[in-house]
Design a protein around this motif. Structure first.
Motif, short mmCIF file in Angstrom:
data_model
loop_
_atom_site.label_atom_id
_atom_site.label_comp_id
_atom_site.label_asym_id
_atom_site.label_seq_id
_atom_site.Cartn_x
_atom_site.Cartn_y
_atom_site.Cartn_z
N THR A 19 31.15 -4.57 -19.00
CA THR A 19 31.79 -5.81 -18.56
C THR A 19 30.75 -6.79 -18.02
O THR A 19 30.78 -7.99 -18.33
N LEU A 20 29.81 -6.30 -17.24
CA LEU A 20 28.75 -7.15 -16.70
C LEU A 20 27.88 -7.72 -17.81
O LEU A 20 27.53 -8.90 -17.81
N PHE A 23 29.89 -10.31 -19.82
CA PHE A 23 30.05 -11.54 -19.04
C PHE A 23 28.75 -12.34 -19.03
O PHE A 23 28.76 -13.57 -19.15
N ASN A 27 28.44 -16.00 -20.73
CA ASN A 27 28.03 -17.08 -19.84
C ASN A 27 26.76 -17.75 -20.36
O ASN A 27 26.59 -18.96 -20.22
#
Length: 52
Positions: A19-20, A23, A27
């Motif tokens: 998930t990190l 993301f 981004n």
């Protein structure tokens, strides 16, 4: 309260890590920097007069 099995900790770690990473990738690719309109009028240099 029973403790979690190590396999559950490993899956939690992978889910949060993915998930990190996702993301960060999203981004990075969705952010668009604003381009300056005119670069010639922005930087005006004046000559230096060195007096030693």
């Amino acid at each position: 309260m029973p403790q979690m099995a190590p396999l559950s900790w490993l899956t939690l770690f992978t889910v949060f890590s993915l998930t990190l990473i996702l993301f960060g990738i999203v981004n990075y690719f969705l952010s668009s920097p604003n381009a300056p309109e005119s670069t010639s009028s922005q930087f005006k240099t004046q000559p230096f007069n060195w007096k030693w």
